[in-house]
Scaffold this active site. Structure first.
Site, PDB file in Angstrom:
ATOM      1  N   THR A  72     -72.229  21.273 -45.220  1.00  0.00           N
ATOM      2  CA  THR A  72     -71.392  20.322 -44.908  1.00  0.00           C
ATOM      3  C   THR A  72     -71.343  20.436 -43.103  1.00  0.00           C
ATOM      4  OG1 THR A  72     -69.714  20.168 -46.786  1.00  0.00           O
ATOM      5  CG2 THR A  72     -69.038  19.325 -44.804  1.00  0.00           C
ATOM      6  N   ASP A 152     -69.488  26.455 -49.965  1.00  0.00           N
ATOM      7  CA  ASP A 152     -69.316  26.714 -51.450  1.00  0.00           C
ATOM      8  C   ASP A 152     -69.854  28.012 -51.982  1.00  0.00           C
ATOM      9  OD1 ASP A 152     -68.005  24.132 -51.298  1.00  0.00           O
ATOM     10  OD2 ASP A 152     -69.731  23.099 -52.355  1.00  0.00           O
ATOM     11  N   LYS A 224     -63.725  31.857 -50.761  1.00  0.00           N
ATOM     12  CA  LYS A 224     -63.371  30.228 -50.510  1.00  0.00           C
ATOM     13  C   LYS A 224     -62.246  30.142 -51.681  1.00  0.00           C
ATOM     14  CE  LYS A 224     -64.801  25.590 -50.329  1.00  0.00           C
ATOM     15  NZ  LYS A 224     -66.001  24.640 -49.987  1.00  0.00           N
TER      16      LYS A 224
HETATM   17  C1  SIN Z   1     -69.465  22.884 -47.744  1.00  0.00           C
HETATM   18  O1  SIN Z   1     -70.147  23.233 -46.959  1.00  0.00           O
HETATM   19  O2  SIN Z   1     -68.336  22.796 -47.364  1.00  0.00           O
HETATM   20  C2  SIN Z   1     -69.621  22.289 -49.192  1.00  0.00           C
HETATM   21  C3  SIN Z   1     -71.193  22.012 -49.302  1.00  0.00           C
HETATM   22  C4  SIN Z   1     -71.902  23.153 -49.349  1.00  0.00           C
HETATM   23  O3  SIN Z   1     -71.427  24.100 -49.726  1.00  0.00           O
HETATM   24  O4  SIN Z   1     -73.334  22.895 -49.117  1.00  0.00           O
END
Ligand code: SIN
Length: 390
Positions: A72, A152, A224
């Site tokens: 993200t 993630d 997380k």
């Molecule tokens: C994120 O980065 O917060 C969610 C998507 C991912 O883990 O690539």
């Protein structure tokens, strides 16, 4: 400042990321006014919090290698939806270019190792990262490494790297909960703070860390915990190891004298055996367990209920697995608390291993590493898992 960006060929596809509520807010707004700073060393014997205070005009800047993998933090708004975005759309160099003041902290080289949402993180990227980092440290090419990564599975990559990188130099993973195109995107601040922590002399000897939202976590403990909150990472059972803000880096205790076991990368041959995580629930039978064994799993991690328990039928399935030479580790789906040995389930009788502080996803990685290096007996595996006291 000169940024060098090298694109390392990689075949994994950029996939559409799951929608996150925080992504709803259009164009980037946050301009960071961050004070540059570097380190004032504190005695290794100090029991006080270790604080790095800023200096003006640093003369000799450390070299930080940034390895970008997507996530993200590199996400871009999806025109098709008000709240959607694609993880991994923005390159690592662009990420650095969007962080005012970062050039005061370090000479930075950026390499794009992958550009994927971390739901697609895989062994190939893990080994590419591990070899690159180990090489950069061994050849004194970098004083620290920052890995940008989706949140993630960040804890899994951090834990894998913690177990295979042998160096006193720090590795810091960072990412973002909001894509780079969102109002109040958190990526730039996280990137700045990751480099700030990585360049702190107090970070040396602490292995692999995760830095997000002003907080520093050790790879072993971090997890997380929220799908949407900026403060998603929590070091369950232990607490963070420090805090960072634009003016300072504060570790709460001196670096540990000894780290955990480090697996020899060259013995792993870029290959990890298949270990399945099986999720416990009410009305559970043994079909998933039997199927995993039939499909060739070399290990099973039970994400058990409570303190790593499962139904009588499921335990019978795990016993069949053990009888066929499959290693079984009991972890918990609960999220906090330890899974101790021989409490509700007699590990001694069943031939199981208790995961103690490791959650199922980290227990899986440690079991893979042990099996890959020929450690297969429950007694030896249990010894490597330790007893949660680190
Ligand atoms: C994120 O980065 O917060 C969610 C998507 C991912 O883990 O690539």
């Amino acid at each position: 400042m000169q940024f060098k960006t090298k694109v390392v060929p990689f075949t994994s596809a950029n996939l559409h990321c799951s929608v996150k509520r925080h992504a709803l807010l259009g164009a980037a707004l946050a301009t960071l006014c961050l004070v540059s700073g570097f380190v004032a060393p504190v005695s290794a014997h100090s029991t006080q919090p270790e604080v790095s205070m800023p200096q003006t005009a640093p003369h000799h800047l450390p070299h930080v290698l940034v390895l970008a993998t997507g996530g993200t933090i590199a996400g871009k708004a999806d025109q098709r939806s008000a709240i959607g975005y694609d993880a991994g759309g923005v390159g690592g160099k662009q990420l650095i270019d969007g962080v005012p003041g970062i050039e005061q902290l370090a000479n930075i080289t950026v390499e794009q190792v992958a550009n994927i949402g971390s739901q697609n993180m895989n062994d190939a990227v893990w080994f590419a990262l591990a070899h690159r980092i180990q090489h950069a440290f061994e050849t004194h090419e970098a004083d620290a490494v920052v890995v940008t990564h989706g949140t993630d599975t960040m804890e899994e990559t951090a834990f894998f790297l913690q177990n295979v990188i042998k160096s006193k130099y720090p590795v810091v993973l960072t990412g973002a909960m909001r894509p780079s195109t969102a109002i109040s995107a958190d990526g730039p601040a996280n990137m700045y703070e990751a480099v700030k922590v990585a360049t702190s002399e107090q970070a040396q000897g602490r292995g692999v860390m995760v830095v997000l939202n002003d907080t520093i976590h050790a790879a072993r403990w971090v997890s997380k915990t929220s799908t949407t909150d900026l403060q998603t990472f929590v070091s369950v059972n232990a607490g963070p190891i420090g805090y960072v803000d634009p003016a300072s880096v504060r570790f709460l205790a001196p670096a540990p004298q000894a780290s955990g076991p480090v697996f020899d990368l060259t013995r792993l041959h870029d290959n990890l055996p298949r270990v399945e995580i099986i999720y416990g629930h009410s009305n559970m039978d043994a079909r998933q367990i039997d199927n995993a064994v039939r499909d060739g799993a070399k290990g099973i991690v039970l994400a058990g209920i409570g303190d790593g328990n499962a139904s009588t039928e499921a335990l019978a399935g795990l016993d069949r697995a053990v009888a066929k030479g499959v290693a079984v580790v009991r972890a918990s789906r609960v999220g906090t608390g330890l899974v101790n040995r021989n409490v509700e389930v007699s590990d001694d009788q069943h031939g199981y291993v208790a995961s103690y502080d490791l959650n199922p996803q980290k227990a899986r990685i440690l079991l893979q590493l042990l099996l890959a290096t020929g450690v297969t007996s429950a007694t030896q595996i249990q010894a490597a898992f330790g007893n949660g006291l680190y």
